[in-house]
Motif scaffolding. Structure first.
Motif, PDB file in Angstrom:
ATOM      1  N   LYS A 105       0.840  -1.212   0.000  1.00 36.23           N
ATOM      2  CA  LYS A 105       0.000   0.000   0.000  1.00 36.23           C
ATOM      3  C   LYS A 105       0.869   1.254   0.000  1.00 36.23           C
ATOM      4  CE  LYS A 105      -3.956  -1.069   2.741  1.00 36.23           C
ATOM      5  NZ  LYS A 105      -4.474  -0.780   4.074  1.00 36.23           N
ATOM      6  N   GLU A 106       1.974   1.198   0.751  1.00 35.12           N
ATOM      7  CA  GLU A 106       2.897   2.336   0.773  1.00 35.12           C
ATOM      8  C   GLU A 106       3.427   2.595  -0.630  1.00 35.12           C
ATOM      9  OE1 GLU A 106       2.353   3.983   3.740  1.00 35.12           O
ATOM     10  OE2 GLU A 106       4.499   4.399   3.761  1.00 35.12           O
ATOM     11  N   ILE A 107       3.760   1.519  -1.348  1.00 37.91           N
ATOM     12  CA  ILE A 107       4.290   1.671  -2.707  1.00 37.91           C
ATOM     13  C   ILE A 107       3.225   2.324  -3.596  1.00 37.91           C
ATOM     14  CG2 ILE A 107       5.062   0.429  -4.778  1.00 37.91           C
ATOM     15  CD1 ILE A 107       6.166  -1.750  -2.875  1.00 37.91           C
ATOM     16  N   SER A 108       1.993   1.816  -3.537  1.00 35.29           N
ATOM     17  CA  SER A 108       0.997   2.350  -4.471  1.00 35.29           C
ATOM     18  C   SER A 108       0.513   3.738  -4.078  1.00 35.29           C
ATOM     19  CB  SER A 108      -0.163   1.369  -4.674  1.00 35.29           C
ATOM     20  OG  SER A 108      -0.709   1.045  -3.439  1.00 35.29           O
ATOM     21  N   SER A 109       0.730   4.130  -2.810  1.00 34.06           N
ATOM     22  CA  SER A 109       0.312   5.477  -2.413  1.00 34.06           C
ATOM     23  C   SER A 109       1.279   6.544  -2.930  1.00 34.06           C
ATOM     24  CB  SER A 109       0.234   5.574  -0.891  1.00 34.06           C
ATOM     25  OG  SER A 109       1.542   5.695  -0.365  1.00 34.06           O
ATOM     26  N   GLY A 110       2.415   6.104  -3.470  1.00 35.30           N
ATOM     27  CA  GLY A 110       3.385   7.051  -4.016  1.00 35.30           C
ATOM     28  C   GLY A 110       4.078   7.893  -2.958  1.00 35.30           C
ATOM     29  N   CYS A 111       4.130   7.413  -1.707  1.00 33.91           N
ATOM     30  CA  CYS A 111       4.790   8.191  -0.652  1.00 33.91           C
ATOM     31  C   CYS A 111       6.316   8.161  -0.843  1.00 33.91           C
ATOM     32  CB  CYS A 111       4.420   7.663   0.728  1.00 33.91           C
ATOM     33  SG  CYS A 111       5.238   6.112   1.072  1.00 33.91           S
ATOM     34  N   GLU A 112       7.011   8.962  -0.053  1.00 35.41           N
ATOM     35  CA  GLU A 112       8.451   9.149  -0.310  1.00 35.41           C
ATOM     36  C   GLU A 112       9.266   7.866  -0.162  1.00 35.41           C
ATOM     37  OE1 GLU A 112      10.482  11.616   2.475  1.00 35.41           O
ATOM     38  OE2 GLU A 112       9.063  11.184   4.097  1.00 35.41           O
ATOM     39  N   ASN A 113       8.808   6.938   0.688  1.00 39.17           N
ATOM     40  CA  ASN A 113       9.549   5.693   0.857  1.00 39.17           C
ATOM     41  C   ASN A 113       9.204   4.629  -0.184  1.00 39.17           C
ATOM     42  OD1 ASN A 113      11.008   6.354   3.163  1.00 39.17           O
ATOM     43  ND2 ASN A 113       9.259   5.910   4.495  1.00 39.17           N
ATOM     44  N   GLY A 114       8.152   4.920  -0.977  1.00 42.28           N
ATOM     45  CA  GLY A 114       7.599   3.906  -1.876  1.00 42.28           C
ATOM     46  C   GLY A 114       8.616   3.259  -2.792  1.00 42.28           C
ATOM     47  N   GLU A 115       9.447   4.080  -3.404  1.00 42.23           N
ATOM     48  CA  GLU A 115      10.392   3.546  -4.378  1.00 42.23           C
ATOM     49  C   GLU A 115      11.425   2.637  -3.718  1.00 42.23           C
ATOM     50  OE1 GLU A 115      12.667   6.066  -7.559  1.00 42.23           O
ATOM     51  OE2 GLU A 115      10.565   6.729  -7.347  1.00 42.23           O
ATOM     52  N   MET A 116      11.881   3.055  -2.540  1.00 45.01           N
ATOM     53  CA  MET A 116      12.861   2.254  -1.793  1.00 45.01           C
ATOM     54  C   MET A 116      12.244   0.904  -1.411  1.00 45.01           C
ATOM     55  SD  MET A 116      13.914   1.894   1.895  1.00 45.01           S
ATOM     56  CE  MET A 116      13.623   3.436   2.686  1.00 45.01           C
ATOM     57  N   ILE A 117      10.981   0.952  -0.939  1.00 46.20           N
ATOM     58  CA  ILE A 117      10.309  -0.293  -0.534  1.00 46.20           C
ATOM     59  C   ILE A 117      10.151  -1.217  -1.742  1.00 46.20           C
ATOM     60  CG2 ILE A 117       8.162  -1.263   0.393  1.00 46.20           C
ATOM     61  CD1 ILE A 117       7.805   1.345   2.008  1.00 46.20           C
ATOM     62  N   LEU A 118       9.763  -0.626  -2.878  1.00 45.74           N
ATOM     63  CA  LEU A 118       9.590  -1.431  -4.096  1.00 45.74           C
ATOM     64  C   LEU A 118      10.901  -2.127  -4.473  1.00 45.74           C
ATOM     65  CD1 LEU A 118       7.948  -2.340  -6.591  1.00 45.74           C
ATOM     66  CD2 LEU A 118       8.584  -0.193  -7.701  1.00 45.74           C
ATOM     67  N   ASP A 119      12.005  -1.410  -4.434  1.00 48.10           N
ATOM     68  CA  ASP A 119      13.303  -2.005  -4.786  1.00 48.10           C
ATOM     69  C   ASP A 119      13.635  -3.167  -3.864  1.00 48.10           C
ATOM     70  OD1 ASP A 119      13.701  -0.305  -6.870  1.00 48.10           O
ATOM     71  OD2 ASP A 119      14.933   1.127  -5.746  1.00 48.10           O
ATOM     72  N   ILE A 120      13.359  -3.001  -2.574  1.00 44.59           N
ATOM     73  CA  ILE A 120      13.677  -4.059  -1.609  1.00 44.59           C
ATOM     74  C   ILE A 120      12.802  -5.295  -1.853  1.00 44.59           C
ATOM     75  CG2 ILE A 120      13.611  -4.676   0.846  1.00 44.59           C
ATOM     76  CD1 ILE A 120      14.365  -1.743   1.470  1.00 44.59           C
ATOM     77  N   ILE A 121      11.502  -5.069  -2.071  1.00 42.59           N
ATOM     78  CA  ILE A 121      10.584  -6.199  -2.271  1.00 42.59           C
ATOM     79  C   ILE A 121      10.912  -6.945  -3.571  1.00 42.59           C
ATOM     80  CG2 ILE A 121       8.162  -6.768  -2.792  1.00 42.59           C
ATOM     81  CD1 ILE A 121       7.308  -5.007  -0.537  1.00 42.59           C
ATOM     82  N   LYS A 122      11.265  -6.178  -4.618  1.00 34.60           N
ATOM     83  CA  LYS A 122      11.617  -6.814  -5.894  1.00 34.60           C
ATOM     84  C   LYS A 122      12.803  -7.755  -5.748  1.00 34.60           C
ATOM     85  CE  LYS A 122      11.931  -3.389  -8.869  1.00 34.60           C
ATOM     86  NZ  LYS A 122      11.910  -2.471 -10.003  1.00 34.60           N
ATOM     87  N   GLU A 123      13.711  -7.408  -4.829  1.00 34.94           N
ATOM     88  CA  GLU A 123      14.904  -8.225  -4.605  1.00 34.94           C
ATOM     89  C   GLU A 123      14.648  -9.352  -3.610  1.00 34.94           C
ATOM     90  OE1 GLU A 123      17.965  -7.806  -6.059  1.00 34.94           O
ATOM     91  OE2 GLU A 123      16.914  -6.343  -7.334  1.00 34.94           O
ATOM     92  N   GLY A 124      13.497  -9.322  -2.932  1.00 39.55           N
ATOM     93  CA  GLY A 124      13.212 -10.352  -1.920  1.00 39.55           C
ATOM     94  C   GLY A 124      13.882 -10.077  -0.592  1.00 39.55           C
ATOM     95  N   ASN A 125      14.338  -8.844  -0.401  1.00 38.59           N
ATOM     96  CA  ASN A 125      15.011  -8.478   0.847  1.00 38.59           C
ATOM     97  C   ASN A 125      14.026  -7.949   1.877  1.00 38.59           C
ATOM     98  OD1 ASN A 125      17.737  -9.194   0.519  1.00 38.59           O
ATOM     99  ND2 ASN A 125      17.980  -7.507  -0.946  1.00 38.59           N
ATOM    100  N   ILE A 126      14.575  -7.531   3.026  1.00 32.82           N
ATOM    101  CA  ILE A 126      13.771  -7.096   4.154  1.00 32.82           C
ATOM    102  C   ILE A 126      13.775  -5.571   4.242  1.00 32.82           C
ATOM    103  CG2 ILE A 126      13.839  -7.074   6.693  1.00 32.82           C
ATOM    104  CD1 ILE A 126      12.972  -9.707   5.952  1.00 32.82           C
ATOM    105  N   VAL A 127      12.595  -5.008   4.418  1.00 34.34           N
ATOM    106  CA  VAL A 127      12.451  -3.551   4.549  1.00 34.34           C
ATOM    107  C   VAL A 127      12.924  -3.151   5.960  1.00 34.34           C
ATOM    108  CG1 VAL A 127      10.671  -1.748   4.574  1.00 34.34           C
ATOM    109  CG2 VAL A 127      10.525  -3.618   2.920  1.00 34.34           C
ATOM    110  N   PRO A 128      13.567  -1.961   6.126  1.00 37.22           N
ATOM    111  CA  PRO A 128      14.050  -1.575   7.462  1.00 37.22           C
ATOM    112  C   PRO A 128      12.956  -1.608   8.529  1.00 37.22           C
ATOM    113  CG  PRO A 128      14.802   0.002   5.811  1.00 37.22           C
ATOM    114  CD  PRO A 128      13.886  -0.964   5.109  1.00 37.22           C
TER     115      PRO A 128
END
Ligand code: AP5
Length: 192
Positions: free
Chosen positions: A44-67
């Motif tokens: 939801k954070e990614i689709s809301s376009g908030c400032e962290n969205g892009e960082m979260i998307l990159d982490i999820i795409k890699e299968g890693n853990i968000v801070p």
């Protein structure tokens, strides 16, 4: 004087594709729990376009853990907003660091921890055949998610097992077969 009702917190853990989301939906419907999914909150954070969205998307795409601070904040807000005091937290804590931060920031320990134990080949099969496959449901990312699960989430599961809080459920068979094993765990709970 009104008594503050402490939330009844259940953590629902398991590898990617073990059926956490599917079983949580059934538990929520049958037993009247609120269902908070860490992964859904992040998407939801990614689709809301908030400032962290892009960082979260990159982490999820890699299968890693968000801070930790990001997930904990999202979960904290949802718990505060929820009028329902019976809460399922699906896909959290992911690491021992998550676990410790939750205990200190939210200030409560979980009342119950469920672990859906599913063989790796079954999880992979389910994820690859998911309708409307997610951005992280490709074989490369799935392998990474499984590695991250073994390395970071299994220690959390072992911790709760050592504390006697873990309910381990063999997550094979149909969704209904699995829910038959989940049912008695929740049916036996007593709330004040
Ligand atoms: P998240 O969204 O939590 O994904 P996940 O843990 O990889 O698990 P899934 O949602 O893919 O599977 P599930 O176990 O819920 O199974 P489901 O019921 O959907 O996390 C995604 C990403 O977000 C993470 O990789 C990470 O980057 C990030 N993230 C999340 N939480 C975080 C945190 N706390 N901290 C940091 N980062 C975090 O079932 C899967 C499929 O199988 C479905 O198609 C379903 O229909 C099917 N299925 C279910 N049960 C059965 C059955 N019994 N038989 C046949 N098919 C079945």
């Amino acid at each position: 004087t009104s008594k503050q009702v402490r939330p009844f917190i259940t953590f629902v853990l398991g590898g990617p594709g073990s059926g956490k989301g599917t079983q949580c939906a059934k538990i929520a419907e049958t037993f009247g729990f609120a269902h908070l999914s860490a992964g859904e909150l992040l998407r939801k954070e990614i689709s809301s376009g908030c400032e962290n969205g892009e960082m979260i998307l990159d982490i999820i795409k890699e299968g890693n853990i968000v801070p930790s601070e990001i997930t904990i904040n999202l979960i904290r807000k949802e718990i505060e907003l929820s009028e329902n005091r019976k809460i399922l937290v699906d896909g959290f804590p992911r690491t021992n660091e998550n676990r410790i931060a939750f205990e200190s920031i939210i200030g409560v320990e979980p009342d119950l921890v469920i672990f859906f134990d599913c063989p790796e080949e079954e999880m992979v099969k389910r994820l690859l055949s998911r309708n409307q496959g997610r951005i992280d449901d490709n074989i490369e990312t799935i392998k990474k998610r499984l590695e991250v699960f073994d390395k970071l989430n299994l220690p959390v599961i072992n911790y709760y097992s050592s504390k006697g809080k873990l309910q381990k459920i063999k997550a094979v068979g149909t969704m209904e077969d699995i829910f038959e094993k989940v049912y008695p765990v929740f049916a036996s709970l007593r709330f004040e």
